[in-house]
Every structure is written in C-alpha cells, then in structure tokens.
Design an enzyme around this catalytic site. Sequence first.
Site, PDB file in Angstrom:
ATOM      1  N   ALA A  18       0.823  -1.201   0.000  1.00 54.11           N
ATOM      2  CA  ALA A  18       0.000   0.000   0.000  1.00 54.11           C
ATOM      3  C   ALA A  18       0.859   1.254   0.000  1.00 54.11           C
ATOM      4  CB  ALA A  18      -0.920  -0.008   1.218  1.00 54.11           C
ATOM      5  N   ILE A  20       0.583   3.941   1.842  1.00 55.68           N
ATOM      6  CA  ILE A  20       0.960   4.383   3.187  1.00 55.68           C
ATOM      7  C   ILE A  20       2.134   3.572   3.722  1.00 55.68           C
ATOM      8  CG2 ILE A  20      -0.684   2.866   4.381  1.00 55.68           C
ATOM      9  CD1 ILE A  20       0.320   6.458   5.394  1.00 55.68           C
ATOM     10  N   ARG A  24       5.348   5.991   4.383  1.00 55.36           N
ATOM     11  CA  ARG A  24       5.558   6.419   5.764  1.00 55.36           C
ATOM     12  C   ARG A  24       5.906   5.286   6.735  1.00 55.36           C
ATOM     13  NH1 ARG A  24       3.406  11.557   6.690  1.00 55.36           N
ATOM     14  NH2 ARG A  24       4.718  11.496   8.554  1.00 55.36           N
ATOM     15  N   SER A  42       2.996  -9.493  -1.991  1.00 53.86           N
ATOM     16  CA  SER A  42       2.042  -8.810  -2.855  1.00 53.86           C
ATOM     17  C   SER A  42       1.439  -9.840  -3.794  1.00 53.86           C
ATOM     18  CB  SER A  42       2.744  -7.710  -3.659  1.00 53.86           C
ATOM     19  OG  SER A  42       1.864  -7.141  -4.614  1.00 53.86           O
ATOM     20  N   LYS A 102      -5.848   1.422  10.220  1.00 54.95           N
ATOM     21  CA  LYS A 102      -7.182   1.828  10.651  1.00 54.95           C
ATOM     22  C   LYS A 102      -8.164   1.806   9.472  1.00 54.95           C
ATOM     23  CE  LYS A 102      -6.377   5.335   8.180  1.00 54.95           C
ATOM     24  NZ  LYS A 102      -7.111   5.441   6.910  1.00 54.95           N
ATOM     25  N   ASP A 182     -12.336   5.748   5.457  1.00 54.59           N
ATOM     26  CA  ASP A 182     -10.930   6.038   5.205  1.00 54.59           C
ATOM     27  C   ASP A 182     -10.513   7.337   5.889  1.00 54.59           C
ATOM     28  OD1 ASP A 182      -8.376   6.083   4.234  1.00 54.59           O
ATOM     29  OD2 ASP A 182      -8.917   5.912   2.140  1.00 54.59           O
TER      30      ASP A 182
END
Length: 331
Positions: A18, A20, A24, A42, A102, A182
């Site tokens: 992903a 994110i 990060r 993946s 989340k 989201d």
Amino acid sequence: MKNIGPDRRLRVGVVGCAEIAGRRTLPAMVANPDIEVVAIASRDEGRAREFTDRFGGSPLKGYSALIDREDVDAIYNPLPLLLHAEWTERALTAGKHVLVEKPMTDSHKESSRLIELARAKGLVLMENYMFLHHSQHSEVRRMVDGGAIGELRGFSAAFTFPPKPAGDIRYQPGVGGGAFLDFGGYPVKVAMYFLGNDLRIGGAVFREHRDFGAVLSGEVLLYTPAGITAHLSFGMEHSYRNSYRLIGSTGRLLLDWVFTPPETHRPVVRVERQDHREEFVLRADHQFANAISAFVHAVRTGQDLRPQHEDALEQITLLEGIQRQAAHIRV
C-alpha cells in the site's frame, strides 16, 4: 502473551504494498533498530520486489506465503479495508502479532471477534491510528485542561482532500472504499480523544457518487451527554484541510496539520481570546516512528491493550451508527 525478548529484533512481514506502507510506515520500520523486515508480500511479485529493493527482506507472491513463514513474528497489514479481517485473522491464527491499519474492520462484530482471538492466543493486535502517537495532542489537552480557553463548549475537526484519480480504490465501496471509513474515522477518533467515548449522534449528511455509490464527503454532528458538540467534516472533493478547533467559554484553540504532520514539522498552537492572541510552537515529533515503537514495546512487554481495544470497539460502534443515521445524497 507471546512476547519477544530484548535479545533479538522483532521479525516483521508486510502483507500488501500500500501507498501508506511505502511512503511512511516502512521507512519508520527500517529505521527502528528493534525491527527486522523479513519479507514483503504482494499479489504481484514485481511489486513486492520493488518494495524489498527499498526496504529489505524477501519478496513474496501471495499473502499466504508470508503468513506461513516460521521466521516471522509479526504482520503489518495495510491492505484495503475489505481484506483487514481476513488477513488479520489468518495472521493471528498462525501465531503472529498484528499491526493493522485503521480501521481494524468495518464492523463491531468483526473487530470484537479479532480482539477476542488475539487475547485467546496471547498476541498483540494493534490498530494503527498513528496520529494519536504525536505529542502535539497531549500538549493541547494539557493546555485545555489547564484552562487556556476556559470551560470547553465545542469542538470541530476537518480532514479533507482534493478528488482522487479515476479508478482510485476509494471510489469502490465494495472493497472498503469511500471517504467515510478512510478519512472520516480521523475526526471521529480525535473527537473521542478530547470529548470522551460517550458521544451521541446528532445527525450526518453524506454525499455519494451518483454512479459508484461511494461516499465522497460528509458532515457529522456529535454531542456529549452534557451538550458539548463536535462538528466533523471529511471528504475527497475539497481543498486540503487537516485541523481541529476547541471552543471554550473564554477563547478558542486552533491547530493545523493534526493528522499527517511531517516529522520535521513544528506544530503551532494558536490560542485566541477576545482581547489578544498567542502562539505556542511545539517540538517536532515522528508519529509513525512512535507508533512502531509502541507496537514493539507491546510485543516485548506483553502490554495489556484492553483500553485501546475498548476504544476501537467504541469507535467502530459510533461509525456504524453514523452510517445508519446519515442522510445519503447522490450527486
């Protein structure tokens, strides 16, 4: 609790590549001396290899190949929401600790089931609302509790983005897309942080895509039993906003970059009263690094995460209620 002692690093596997994760979370993981990224899986092995070239570990095709590895202690799950429950459950069943993006799932029933499974197996299951690990929020709460704006009367928060490219997963409600779960979970989570978990639903309006049915944006009104209100905005058809405001009897407090501050950003808290204005510059902090450290600490120490789990269940119950009560407008 199946914890990991201080004599070796926590061996982590990642399911999915992903955005994110690559932007990060994985940089924070590889910078943590207590973590070893063992493998990244993946559905596309080439995509997995792109990630392992940057972050280390073995590239794997398919998530099952990662779950079955005996040299993996913990799984980081940044998959689309629809896949959170399945692959979190499979990881826990295989004896792995889990850090899941989340929200943990899209229902109280599913989240509760996973939490009970983690407890039964003595494993850490942590939901990654990373912004809560930034020190700016505890500093704001300290200021408010200290009377900086008098008695709290209201709260507002916004997390909005410009439109995403055509084909973005958020336009696909069938795979957990849409702006509410989201983006909308962030303002709800921070409202709970400042106002407590006993929030009631005053109303909500969702704008939905006329063709796809995905939620594009919305406004939510919550309130406490004492009548303190929280006005929350979210969406992906706006200018970028990322802020909250606390309104008190003698002033108001404002803060920007509340959910996604860069690690070099020094937050500026503005306190405004009738006759003057003050600004307080806070220290920079790295919420992703802090979230990763918190996960490692929980695994190493066998930390009791029941308070966090209770918060997660309170929030998903509130999110479900907001979805049920919202007026859904097709645009």
